[in-house]
Design a protein around this motif. Structure first.
Motif, PDB file in Angstrom:
ATOM      1  N   ALA A  81       1.570  11.676 -10.543  1.00 31.26           N
ATOM      2  CA  ALA A  81       0.961  12.781 -10.117  1.00 31.26           C
ATOM      3  C   ALA A  81       1.967  14.376 -10.249  1.00 31.26           C
ATOM      4  O   ALA A  81       2.061  15.423 -10.828  1.00 31.26           O
ATOM      5  N   LYS A  82       3.343  14.184 -10.202  1.00 31.34           N
ATOM      6  CA  LYS A  82       4.438  15.447 -10.099  1.00 31.34           C
ATOM      7  C   LYS A  82       5.011  15.401 -11.570  1.00 31.34           C
ATOM      8  O   LYS A  82       5.142  16.357 -11.953  1.00 31.34           O
ATOM      9  N   ALA A  83       5.047  14.367 -11.533  1.00 28.38           N
ATOM     10  CA  ALA A  83       5.116  13.639 -13.158  1.00 28.38           C
ATOM     11  C   ALA A  83       4.038  14.860 -14.673  1.00 28.38           C
ATOM     12  O   ALA A  83       4.136  14.890 -15.293  1.00 28.38           O
ATOM     13  N   SER A  84       3.031  14.440 -14.204  1.00 28.92           N
ATOM     14  CA  SER A  84       1.889  14.948 -15.274  1.00 28.92           C
ATOM     15  C   SER A  84       1.825  16.397 -15.027  1.00 28.92           C
ATOM     16  O   SER A  84       2.264  17.164 -14.172  1.00 28.92           O
TER      17      SER A  84
ATOM     18  N   LYS B 248       2.109   7.209  -6.989  1.00 24.56           N
ATOM     19  CA  LYS B 248       0.698   7.719  -7.431  1.00 24.56           C
ATOM     20  C   LYS B 248       1.461   9.048  -7.027  1.00 24.56           C
ATOM     21  O   LYS B 248       0.724   9.954  -8.302  1.00 24.56           O
ATOM     22  N   LYS B 249       1.851   9.076  -5.614  1.00 25.74           N
ATOM     23  CA  LYS B 249       2.449  10.915  -6.022  1.00 25.74           C
ATOM     24  C   LYS B 249       3.524  11.488  -7.415  1.00 25.74           C
ATOM     25  O   LYS B 249       4.099  12.127  -7.248  1.00 25.74           O
TER      26      LYS B 249
ATOM     27  N   ARG C  14       0.841  -1.019   0.116  1.00 24.76           N
ATOM     28  CA  ARG C  14      -0.197  -0.332  -0.121  1.00 24.76           C
ATOM     29  C   ARG C  14       0.834   1.278   0.581  1.00 24.76           C
ATOM     30  O   ARG C  14       0.724   2.410  -0.523  1.00 24.76           O
ATOM     31  N   ALA C  15       1.949   1.310   0.762  1.00 29.35           N
ATOM     32  CA  ALA C  15       2.756   2.347   0.974  1.00 29.35           C
ATOM     33  C   ALA C  15       3.648   2.694  -1.103  1.00 29.35           C
ATOM     34  O   ALA C  15       3.665   3.835  -0.853  1.00 29.35           O
ATOM     35  N   LEU C  16       4.396   1.450  -1.138  1.00 26.06           N
ATOM     36  CA  LEU C  16       4.917   1.832  -2.396  1.00 26.06           C
ATOM     37  C   LEU C  16       3.914   1.942  -3.433  1.00 26.06           C
ATOM     38  O   LEU C  16       3.937   3.091  -4.176  1.00 26.06           O
ATOM     39  N   ALA C  17       2.354   1.681  -3.365  1.00 21.14           N
ATOM     40  CA  ALA C  17       1.641   1.760  -4.794  1.00 21.14           C
ATOM     41  C   ALA C  17       1.196   3.707  -3.971  1.00 21.14           C
ATOM     42  O   ALA C  17       0.863   4.291  -4.877  1.00 21.14           O
ATOM     43  N   ARG C  18       0.842   4.266  -2.946  1.00 17.69           N
ATOM     44  CA  ARG C  18       0.770   5.743  -2.923  1.00 17.69           C
ATOM     45  C   ARG C  18       2.186   5.917  -3.345  1.00 17.69           C
ATOM     46  O   ARG C  18       1.731   7.597  -4.037  1.00 17.69           O
TER      47      ARG C  18
END
Length: 331
Positions: free
Chosen positions: A328-331, A324-325, A317-321
């Motif tokens: 989000a930064k790359a987009s 995602k971060k 779960r931590a690695l998935a979060r």
């Protein structure tokens, strides 16, 4: 009922096994030179000699590799503590004394090679590394393999506490754990030189593990109750030798999250293979005392397996979060 052997008697009875395994080790081990694993042409002076001091931008190691390399090196640095524990629990005569000296000399190579590599390549801050070394070595390390209550219980049951059995059982698991950590650290460095060096170090650790595993296996045949009690205590209270070093918890979490050394590796690559080799759960030579210790060990392993699944779920779960971060930064 068979007479309980004292620590001195155990050492004498096991001296032949120790000699056999020292000779085996000397026959199959391969000497090597730390300087052969260091890219010296990457080195340059620091400010004290007219050069440039460390800057984080100089390091080509990722955060996981840095944490693992620092942890592995500081672990090797604390060799005097491990030498003291082994020397105090072994005899310094005959094969025992030869092994203590040989093992210490081989382990010292590891710290030499790791430090030279990190300083020459500027993989980590050498000032912070030296500060951490001073703290860790000043504090020392003594594996909490057994507590006072356990010793009292053993004596109440007529079993004399033999520290050497706890010592050899501990280093059996510790050497194998260190082998796993070094090998995975080499991969994480993404540098063929570091990987080759850590493969060499891991090979040493495996041979050391075999020596201690064979001694403990012989002790299980010689004094089953006393030996299985020691194994139970070590497994149920196991700590890596780096425990207590600066940032150990933070680095340990990072290493576990990224597959350097985690609970599943500890259970499936370290603890279970050794216990199978010793035939711990199939033996029929324990008394009620030994059977009770084995049952406690089995219950602990069941709990560890459950904890492993929980940890992996949390880690995923931590690695998935984190993924995602980054997206989000790359987009």
């Amino acid at each position: 009922m068979a007479r309980e052997l004292t620590q001195l008697e155990l050492l004498k009875e096991l001296s032949g096994v120790a000699e056999e395994n020292v000779n085996r080790h000397l026959k199959i081990t391969r000497d090597w030179n730390p300087h052969d694993y260091v890219p010296w042409d990457e080195g340059r002076n620091f400010a004290a000699l007219g050069g440039t001091d460390f800057d984080p931008e100089q390091s080509e190691l990722g955060d996981v590799a840095k944490a693992a390399m620092i942890t592995n090196l500081l672990t090797e640095d604390n060799l005097p503590s491990y030498h003291r524990v082994i020397a105090e629990n072994f005899s310094m005569d005959d094969a025992w004394g030869h092994w203590v000296g040989r093992w210490t000399a081989e382990e010292n190579r590891h710290g030499i090679a790791l430090r030279d590599y990190l300083v020459v390549t500027r993989g980590v801050d050498p000032v912070a590394l030296e500060e951490a070394r001073m703290i860790h070595m000043t504090n020392g390390f003594n594996p909490e393999m057994v507590n006072v209550e356990t010793v009292d219980q053993m004596r109440h049951e007529g079993i004399e506490y033999a520290g050497m059995l706890h010592a050899v059982a501990y280093v059996t698991f510790q050497e194998l754990a260190t082998r796993v950590s070094h090998r995975n650290t080499g991969k994480a460095c993404d540098d063929p030189i570091a990987d080759k060096m850590l493969q060499r170090i891991a090979a040493d650790e495996n041979l050391h593990m075999i020596f201690y595993r064979n001694i403990t296996g012989a002790a299980l045949d010689l004094a089953p109750d006393k030996a299985i009690t020691a194994v139970r205590d070590v497994v149920c209270n196991f700590q890596m030798p780096g425990a207590g070093m600066p940032n150990f918890r933070r680095h340990g979490v990072l290493m576990a999250k990224h597959g350097i050394y985690d609970l599943r590796q500890h259970l499936e690559e370290v603890v279970q293979p050794v216990l199978r080799k010793w035939n711990v759960f199939e033996r029929d030579d324990y008394t009620a005392v030994g059977e009770a210790a084995r049952d406690e060990l089995g219950a602990f392993l069941d709990k560890l397996a459950e904890d492993t699944v929980k940890f992996e779920e949390m880690r995923d779960r931590a690695l998935a979060r984190e993924a995602k971060k980054r997206e989000a930064k790359a987009s």
